[in-house]
Every structure is written in C-alpha cells, then in structure tokens.
Design an enzyme around this catalytic site. Sequence first.
Site, PDB file in Angstrom:
ATOM      1  NE  ARG A 166      -2.139   1.755   3.440  1.00 37.62           N
ATOM      2  CZ  ARG A 166      -1.788   1.114   4.545  1.00 37.62           C
ATOM      3  NH1 ARG A 166      -2.167  -0.143   4.748  1.00 37.62           N
ATOM      4  NH2 ARG A 166      -1.063   1.706   5.477  1.00 37.62           N
ATOM      5  CE1 TYR A 212     -18.060  10.114 -14.948  1.00 36.23           C
ATOM      6  CE2 TYR A 212     -17.671  10.212 -12.593  1.00 36.23           C
ATOM      7  CZ  TYR A 212     -17.942   9.482 -13.734  1.00 36.23           C
ATOM      8  OH  TYR A 212     -18.095   8.119 -13.648  1.00 36.23           O
ATOM      9  CG  ASP A 267     -11.534  15.217 -14.492  1.00 41.39           C
ATOM     10  OD1 ASP A 267     -10.832  14.629 -15.329  1.00 41.39           O
ATOM     11  OD2 ASP A 267     -12.569  14.742 -14.005  1.00 41.39           O
ATOM     12  CE  LYS A 285     -14.248   6.941 -17.257  1.00 38.59           C
ATOM     13  NZ  LYS A 285     -14.620   8.224 -16.691  1.00 38.59           N
TER      14      LYS A 285
HETATM   15  C1  PLP Z   1     -15.038   8.667 -15.447  1.00 41.86           C
HETATM   16  C2  PLP Z   1     -14.694  10.009 -15.015  1.00 41.86           C
HETATM   17  C3  PLP Z   1     -14.393  10.275 -13.673  1.00 41.86           C
HETATM   18  C4  PLP Z   1     -14.447   9.204 -12.611  1.00 41.86           C
HETATM   19  O1  PLP Z   1     -13.491   8.214 -12.807  1.00 41.86           O
HETATM   20  P1  PLP Z   1     -13.648   6.682 -12.374  1.00 41.86           P
HETATM   21  O2  PLP Z   1     -12.340   6.093 -12.725  1.00 41.86           O
HETATM   22  O3  PLP Z   1     -14.791   6.107 -13.135  1.00 41.86           O
HETATM   23  O4  PLP Z   1     -13.909   6.692 -10.901  1.00 41.86           O
HETATM   24  C5  PLP Z   1     -14.046  11.573 -13.348  1.00 41.86           C
HETATM   25  N1  PLP Z   1     -14.007  12.555 -14.281  1.00 41.86           N
HETATM   26  C6  PLP Z   1     -14.291  12.325 -15.575  1.00 41.86           C
HETATM   27  C7  PLP Z   1     -14.231  13.454 -16.553  1.00 41.86           C
HETATM   28  C8  PLP Z   1     -14.651  11.053 -15.986  1.00 41.86           C
HETATM   29  O5  PLP Z   1     -14.946  10.836 -17.279  1.00 41.86           O
END
Ligand code: PLP
Length: 391
Positions: free
Chosen positions: A58, A110, A181, A206
């Site tokens: 961890r 999101y 983000d 993603k």
């Molecule tokens: C999918 C997504 C998240 C969250 O991510 P996870 O890995 O699904 O927890 C946050 N911001 C954006 C823009 C996303 O597309």
Amino acid sequence: MENNDGFLPLPKHFSTIAIHEAQEPEKWTHNEVVIPLTLTVSYKQSEPGVFRKYAHSRNGNPTRDALERILAKMENGKTAACFSSGLGSITTLLALLKQGDHILCIDDVYGGTYKLFMEVATRFGVEISFSKCEVSNFEKNIRRNTKMIFVESPTNPTLQIVNLAELSKLSKRCNALLVVDNTFLTPYLQRPLVLGADIVMHSVTKYLNGHSDVCMGVLITNDEIMGKRLKFLQEYMGVVPSQFDCFQVLRGIKTLTLRMDQHRRNSMAVAKYLEGHPKIEKVIHPGLTSHPQHELAKKQSSGHSGMLAVYLKGDIETSKKFLASLKCFTLAPSLGDTESLVALNAIMTHNAVPKKERETLGITDNLIRFSVGLEDTQDLIEDLAQALAKI
Ligand SMILES: *Cc1c(COP(=O)(O)O)cnc(C)c1O
C-alpha cells in the site's frame, strides 16, 4: 495534420517517455524488458525495521512506482499518486480541505464528482458551489473561504472549454488550489500544470488505460510539498490501485499517442458527417469551427479526443430509437476505450443532477454523447447513417 490543424504543437518525446521512462531492465532480477508485475504485499526485513525499499505494497511497490514516474513525466509534473478509481482520487483530494472550506466547481462536471461533492463532502462541513465556464463567473462566485477550484476542460458532456491560464491566475490571487480533471484530453493533448494548475487529476480508467479493463485514478503535481502530502494521503487513506491494474495501465499507455491520433481522426470524421445531417440539430466538438470556443481550444490544447456530443431533432423516444439501432457504437457510460461508446447522459451519467439543473446545463433528453473509438472510420459513419435513417 499539417500545423496540427491550428492547435498547439503535439508534445515532443511523448511516446518515448511512455515506452522508456522508468523501464531500466537492469533494475530487475533477470533484466526483464517489461516491468514485472510484483504481486507481493509484504517485503522481508533483514532485521526489525531494516528493509530494502518497500515494506507494504500500500505504501509503495515497484509496479506502481514505475507507472507513477511515467505519468508524472507525461504531465510535466514531479509527483504522481495513483488511486483505485478516478473518484477515489477526488475523494483523496477532499482530505486536503477541512470543515468550513469551500470548493468552487464548474457546473458541467462528471456526474459522480457532483454526487461525491454534494452528498459526501457537505456532510463533513465542506461548502460546494458551482460556476459557469467563464473565468469572470468564477471570479464572481469566489468566497472568502474558497480553498479549491475544480474544473474539467472540455467539460462532460457538453464540451465547454475553460481558459485554464486565466483561471490559474485567479486561483493564485485567491490562494485556492486549481485542480483540473484532464481525463478528456490526456497529457498528450493538454498539459494543465504548464498552464498554471496546481494538481491534475485523471480517471485513468478512460484514455490512459484505454482498454475498458481497469478502474484507476491519478493526481499529479509539480509542487514537491503537495506531492509529499498526496503520497501521504495515498498511504493513509488507502484508496490504492492493485498492482495488476498498474501493470495493465503500463501496457495501455505505451500506445497512447497512436490511439489518441486515431480517436482524433475518427471523431472529426464523425463530427463532420453529423454536422451536415438533416436529423441532427447541433454537433458539439471542439475541433469544429462552429464550436463557440474553438479558438480557445486551439490556444491551450494540442487537439481534441474522441469525445463529441450531438442534439438529435426529437425527444426521448427519438433518442432511444436511435440508440437501439446503432450496431458499432455500444450503449455504455464510460469513454476513452478502443470500442466506440454512446450515452444518453440525462439518464445514464447525470441522473444525480436535478432535471431542472440538467436542462439549464443543456443535458436534455435529445443530447447524445459519443466516445468515438478506434474502428474503421467508414464503418462508424455507415452505422450512424443507418441508425439515423430509422428515426
Ligand atoms: C469517469 C470520469 C471520472 C471518474 O473516474 P472513475 O475512474 O470512473 O472513478 C471523473 N471525471 C471524468 C471526466 C470522468 O470521465
């Protein structure tokens, strides 16, 4: 793509970093060319308290460390910390704040981030409010206790662009952290730390992993003190990814540039096709000159990804019929994967946002979001053509 279509130049050495950074075969027992997957949780100590580098996975392990080094370098950051999901990384960010602090968040965010902020952060006495994408609107909504500004650019799902360099000036004036983000563009296409952001966050789930088989998040910074704090929170909040997932992402990012180039070509072809179609009311794609912030997109990013959104002419029934007729686009809420995906955001990703607010944001029942994948361009266009013919 002569002159990169007017966007900022693509970053140099990017694929080389993805393929060679942190990959010194001499480091491993057998000079392995591919970074080994080290699954052990515990590391033997030669006497109590004496260990080589790691004690417990961890806190750190060779597979995760290698991935973090590469991701930091790709984003022009110094430190990266990986988490078990994108939302896990935002959960960890909340621990930088305390009761009474305020987060100013972009309104088109999101759906999961919205839910986390509204239903979890507020329970710990953190205030949340929302701003439209213009920097002047952020300025209006800043409070005395604003400690974090959280944005996506382009936003999800309506692909609005935030002027990150201007917003970072505002955040510095107000002593607030600017978190970006960067999931939609990846560091190949946008580098927020260079534009003045304090922390870059990704849903690695993603594009970075890109193969719809890993859930992971990352926070990256170029501030050493902040980097240490994030590593501390990673260790003691425990929202860590598995070593196996790190291994998968190490493999996925080696082809990031190839994939992004094809996502970009395919999404542009789809956007141009849909823009001319009589059954489409409007196409939103930052690469189209019709995008209201096309010039800003060109000024601060090196391109667009596979993401676009369209308004169909029609209602919820039209949307459902269209979605049911598609064959090459899979109806699924994620994005950034090899396969083309399509979503009805009002129902699938933003049902947590009240209907009235959704509609103000433009997330109506005829808004369809596409994550254009890596299939052959012509197959995608033919699929859209036959589905549109049915509505
Ligand atoms: C999918 C997504 C998240 C969250 O991510 P996870 O890995 O699904 O927890 C946050 N911001 C954006 C823009 C996303 O597309």
